[in-house]
Design an enzyme around this catalytic site. Structure first.
Site, mmCIF file in Angstrom:
data_model
loop_
_atom_site.group_PDB
_atom_site.id
_atom_site.type_symbol
_atom_site.label_atom_id
_atom_site.label_comp_id
_atom_site.label_asym_id
_atom_site.label_seq_id
_atom_site.Cartn_x
_atom_site.Cartn_y
_atom_site.Cartn_z
ATOM 1 N N GLY A 172 0.926 -1.161 -0.069
ATOM 2 C CA GLY A 172 -0.042 0.049 -0.006
ATOM 3 C C GLY A 172 0.762 1.290 0.023
ATOM 4 O O GLY A 172 0.815 2.050 -0.786
ATOM 5 N N ALA A 173 1.798 1.368 1.194
ATOM 6 C CA ALA A 173 2.717 2.359 1.170
ATOM 7 C C ALA A 173 3.834 2.148 1.970
ATOM 8 O O ALA A 173 3.606 1.279 2.904
ATOM 9 C CB ALA A 173 1.739 3.814 1.598
ATOM 10 N N MET A 174 4.792 2.947 1.791
ATOM 11 C CA MET A 174 5.985 2.709 2.712
ATOM 12 C C MET A 174 6.546 4.028 3.330
ATOM 13 O O MET A 174 6.672 5.013 2.530
ATOM 14 C CB MET A 174 7.147 2.029 1.815
ATOM 15 N N HIS B 92 4.383 6.159 11.646
ATOM 16 C CA HIS B 92 5.775 5.521 11.576
ATOM 17 C C HIS B 92 7.048 6.510 11.571
ATOM 18 O O HIS B 92 8.279 6.111 12.054
ATOM 19 C CB HIS B 92 5.855 4.839 10.335
ATOM 20 N N GLU C 270 4.148 -2.209 13.310
ATOM 21 C CA GLU C 270 2.694 -2.081 12.620
ATOM 22 C C GLU C 270 1.760 -2.114 13.404
ATOM 23 O O GLU C 270 0.819 -1.365 13.000
ATOM 24 C CB GLU C 270 2.695 -3.351 11.534
ATOM 25 N N HIS D 175 -1.323 6.206 9.074
ATOM 26 C CA HIS D 175 -0.571 5.306 9.394
ATOM 27 C C HIS D 175 0.813 5.346 9.015
ATOM 28 O O HIS D 175 1.773 5.384 10.080
ATOM 29 C CB HIS D 175 -1.039 3.847 8.629
ATOM 30 N N GLU D 176 1.041 5.954 7.767
ATOM 31 C CA GLU D 176 2.558 6.108 7.320
ATOM 32 C C GLU D 176 3.001 7.175 8.122
ATOM 33 O O GLU D 176 4.464 7.365 8.425
ATOM 34 C CB GLU D 176 2.670 6.279 5.852
ATOM 35 N N ASN E 19 9.139 5.443 4.227
ATOM 36 C CA ASN E 19 10.422 6.255 4.205
ATOM 37 C C ASN E 19 10.433 7.425 5.073
ATOM 38 O O ASN E 19 9.494 8.352 4.898
ATOM 39 C CB ASN E 19 10.748 6.471 2.888
HETATM 40 ZN ZN LIG Z 1 2.911 0.248 8.610
#
Ligand SMILES: [Zn+2]
Length: 914
Positions: A310-312, A349, A368, A345-346, A314
């Site tokens: 879905g997404a990362m 992180h 996660e 969510h991203e 970085n």
């Molecule tokens: Zn995640």
């Protein structure tokens, strides 16, 4: 490359601890025409003990030149060995390196294409593509997590080996370079010598290594600011014809203003406004919640056409797929929720994961689970209180987690995994959803305020470093005064969860905990864990108000509690517990009646949990399926969307297992479903209205979907004619956002080849990312064997890895395609395996193709098929699918008579029996 005589390694999965990287200077030249990159990395090393061996990670790169410097002097490299299997480069020095600083400089090159050794690759530094004004355009981006940084540049590729990074990109003028940090300066390559400063010498060395062969005209150089100390998997860069939308976020802690941008290519950037708003707003909320300023001077998102997950997250440069970030303003709420959920969510992180990072990948769940809880519940609820995210978390995550964890093949959340190549198997619902649900249970138990305080303490204690689970528990313990490590131990380290069995006397209840398996056959040795279970008993006080006692933890096998059972009561108030509750049959009936009462003491979340508990426990034989159907029948006057979603999910679960039911049974089942959902379709209609509430819009989407799937003639006809306008006149105006997917799916299901081709056309050239997904779902929905064959071949030959999961899911959901899809999967298994091995999608495809079967013959067939295969790299999805089939078989066998009889009786009572 030579092979040293002594190339044995002590630990095949972890690098030796004798040397630590401190700083990377990375220069990357990207050629989007030739589809290749070359680079030079200078790594400053801290030699911790004298050694003549230097080991680091390299994969799929051509190494041009290696130099090792100690002090001012070049050290002779006697031997140089690349172990392709371990992805490790080992250098042996002539003279040992003594303790202190050393520098390793490596120049290298690699392909940017999406084919590495014939396999589709969206990892490392790779190419994506789009079409703008009829012209194909390339761009490049990175996807490094968990262990593919080594495909882009040689490095110490472990999360605990953090360092700072200086990144310089060389690219064609007219393109945009992006990385974690803001740009420090950018100049045409021909004028690089004008750029004064102490970096000039290093730059000159780097550029010399690129061997541009005098063709500097038309190229430029972009230097980014130095990064904070970070893990290699969070490094990111990209080059291409990007555009952006921009906003600003003001830090509530320091008042500093940061640009927030979403980048994408020209064809999609106009759909990025919503994600930009969410990112901008949540950035400052997170700063307040964690009480730590965001350490990077900007936050970018790059939206990519070719991106596998879905997404990362970085650091400072999040990358996500188009469907995860792009949306039209008018889109359905479920879609907006998904986009906002990914975005928050991203961003979670950026602190939890990026500032404080897991020691090793086996505590991935901590990253996660936490981002899931923050992104999809705590922060999303602050941004969009009208969406009811605190409640929808139950259907979106808790139920998913309980479903997977009720299988014998499940694993503890904290799972040892030394081999990084097997990591893709543990990126599952347990790492995200169960971990999120367990953290939610803890947060409700200690209160969210104290939980978040504990998280902030944890982050502050481990700034720019790494942590284990116990460090988080210590933070929450400090904030709450509770022994959190002890409460959490079994939930994190043991497999499964309990079912609480309630027995009643007039003045009390006895609660007994047992491990729950959906096959209902728990063996003594599997039933040893005693969880510490927050019971959250809801009672009704003298004035008729609900009160919840949140202080009780069941820690024994069995305990008795005073409860006046002549009044309504319920365990697991708010459905925040990661467990099921089994009541005596008479109590289930009473609970149903009390839940249906307009003045019910039970909240929406209680009603959602009740429906799931009864229907799921029926699967394992602990109660009757007909009790679950009767409960649903009782609740037909329900007004809340989320309760209806629970009902729809559970009925789909029945259809999933009874998918080959006789016409008579199907007709009764469909009549039952129609009796529930058609009145809602009549109430909410097809077209959006001014007066629509969030709940109402979602109910419309759900009701029309369920009514169409149960083949309600009026609904099918309405959707079919709306799709027809698209097929015949390219007229999109009747395909409204709330009913878009239903319209596409129903249009193709009730149509022929022309309808399927229309869906394909939309999929290949979609007016919006959500339309692309609706079209993809529709392409798997045909009843026609000939079209199903066309769809399968399309999947095999044209579909990208990023889409194949959804395609497999759709085919499995389609009862007309399920068997053929499985046969096709077997016929083409080796080709599919070669194509998708190692991708995040492959384990899901395996599972989704298999887990719908519900007969003993099918179980044996699947088992026999995999007996001849080496399942090392996908053992978990195969085991999970086999477990799912086993429990389907059992459910069908012990409940078929019960289900058939109840439906018949219900139909007779309606006068619609066939
Ligand atoms: Zn995640």
């Amino acid at each position: 490359m030579s092979t040293p005589a002594d190339s044995k390694v002590s630990d095949p999965y972890r690098l030796p601890k004798n040397i630590k990287p401190v700083h990377y200077s990375l220069l990357v030249r990207t050629d989007l025409d030739a589809l290749e990159f070359q680079g030079r990395v200078a790594i400053e090393l801290d030699v911790l003990e004298e050694t003549s061996t230097v080991s680091l990670n390299v994969a799929k790169l051509d190494i041009d030149h290696v130099t090792l410097l100690w002090g001012e002097n070049t050290t002779e490299i006697k031997e140089q060995h690349l172990d392709e299997d371990l992805e490790r480069l080992t250098l042996k020095t002539g003279k040992p390196l003594s303790k202190g600083r050393a520098h390793l400089v490596i120049s290298f090159r690699g392909p940017l294409g999406d084919q590495i050794k014939g396999k589709v690759s969206m990892t490392g530094y790779y190419r994506s593509q789009t079409e703008i004004d009829g012209k194909k355009m390339n761009y490049s981006l990175t996807q490094f997590a968990p262990t593919d940084t080594r495909k882009a540049f040689p490095c110490w590729d472990e999360p605990a080996l953090k360092a700072t990074f200086d990144i310089i990109m060389v690219s064609r003028e007219g393109t945009v370079n992006l990385s974690n940090m803001p740009v420090a300066f950018e100049v045409p390559l021909s004028r690089i010598s004008d750029q004064a400063g102490d970096s000039t010498e290093e730059l000159a060395l780097g550029l010399a290594s690129l061997k541009m062969e005098g063709s500097e005209a038309g190229w430029k150089l972009t230097r980014f600011q130095t990064s904070p100390i970070m893990s290699t998997y969070l490094v990111a860069y990209a080059n291409g014809p990007f555009e952006y939308v921009e906003d600003y976020s003001t830090s509530p802690l320091t008042g500093k203003v940061r640009p927030v941008r979403v980048y994408g290519t020209k064809d999609v950037i106009h759909q990025a406004k919503f994600a930009l708003d969410v990112n901008t707003k949540c950035l400052s909320i997170y700063e307040s919640v964690f009480d730590i300023e965001f350490p990077i001077p900007k936050l970018d998102v790059l939206v990519a056409h070719d991106f596998e997950s879905g997404a990362m997250e970085n650091w400072g440069l999040i990358v996500g797929r188009t469907t995860a970030y792009l949306i039209d303003e008018k889109s359905a709420i479920t879609l907006k929720k998904r986009i906002a959920g990914v975005a928050t969510h991203e961003v979670a992180h950026q602190w939890f994961g990026n500032i404080t990072t897991m020691e090793w990948w086996d505590v991935l769940y901590l990253n996660e689970g936490f981002a899931t809880l923050m992104g999809e519940l705590v922060i999303l609820d602050k941004l969009f209180p009208e969406w009811g995210c605190r409640m929808s978390f139950i259907n979106d995550h808790l139920e998913r987690a309980l479903a997977l964890d009720a299988q014998r093949s499940s694993h503890p959340i904290e799972v040892p995994c030394d081999d990084a190549k097997k990591l893709h198997m543990i990126f599952d619902a347990l790492s995200y959803s169960k971990a999120g649900a367990v953290l939610r249970m803890l947060s409700e138990f200690v209160t969210e305020e104290k939980f978040l305080k504990g998280v902030s303490l944890y982050l502050k204690k481990h700034l720019y470093s790494n942590a284990r689970t116990v460090d988080l528990w210590n933070g929450v313990s400090e904030a709450t005064g509770q022994d959190v490590a002890s409460i959490m131990h079994e939930w994190i380290n043991n497999v499964g969860f309990p079912v609480l069995k309630v027995t009643e006397t007039s003045d009390g209840i006895t609660v007994r905990q047992e491990r729950y398996l959906e096959t209902g056959d728990v063996k003594e040795d599997e039933n040893q864990t005693l969880w510490k279970v927050p019971l959250n008993i809801l009672k009704v006080d003298k004035s008729g108000q609900s009160v919840v006692d949140r202080s009780i933890l069941l820690t024994e096998r069995e305990s008795t509690y005073p409860v006046d059972t002549s009044k309504p009561y319920k365990l697991n108030a708010g459905t925040s517990g990661v467990y099921r509750v089994l009541y005596p049959p008479e109590r289930v009936k009473l609970l149903g009646r009390q839940a249906a009462d307009p003045n019910s003491p039970f909240a929406v979340t209680d009603r959602m949990g009740l429906i799931s508990d009864v229907m799921v426990l029926a699967k394992s034989g602990l109660c009757r399926t007909s009790d679950g159907l009767a409960l649903i029948n009782e609740l037909r006057g329900e007004a809340e969307y989320l309760v209806w979603q629970s009902i729809a999910d559970r009925l789909r679960g029945v259809l999933e297992v009874w998918w080959e039911m006789t016409d008579e049974v199907r007709s009764n089942m469909q009549a039952f479903i129609q009796s529930l959902f058609v009145p809602l379709v009549e109430k909410y209609g097809y077209d959006s209205r001014e007066s629509d509430t969030v709940d109402g819009r979602q109910l419309r989407t759900l009701a029309i979907n369920e009514a169409a799937n149960s083949e309600t003639p009026t609904v099918v006809e309405e959707l079919r004619s709306r799709f027809k306008a698209l097929v015949e006149r390219n007229d999109y105006s009747h395909i409204l956002p709330d009913i878009q997917t239903s319209t596409f799916v129903c249009g193709v299901r009730s149509g022929g080849k022309e309808e399927w081709e229309t869906a394909k056309k939309v999929f290949l050239n979609p007016p919006s990312p959500s339309m692309r997904r609706s079209a993809l779902d529709a392409m798997t929905a045909s009843k026609d064997p000939e079209i199903i064959e066309i769809a399968l071949n399309f999947m095999m030959n044209e579909l990208k890895a990023g889409d194949v999961t959804f395609f497999a899911m759709g085919l499995n959901r389609n009862r007309f395609a399920r068997r053929r899809a499985y046969e096709f999967f077997k016929e083409n298994f080796d080709t599919l395996d070669k194509r998708f091995e190692g991708s995040f999608a492959w384990p899901y495809v395996i599972k989704l193709t298999l887990n719908g079967f519900s007969t003993k013959d099918d179980l044996e067939d699947v088992q026999a098929f995999f007996e001849t295969k080496d399942t090392t790299n996908y053992s978990m999805p195969v085991e999970q699918a086999l477990d799912a089939i086993r429990s389907n078989v059992k459910w069908f066998n012990h409940s078929n008579d019960d289900l058939v009889a109840w439906l018949k009786q219900w139909a007779e009572s309606q006068g619609t029996s066939k």
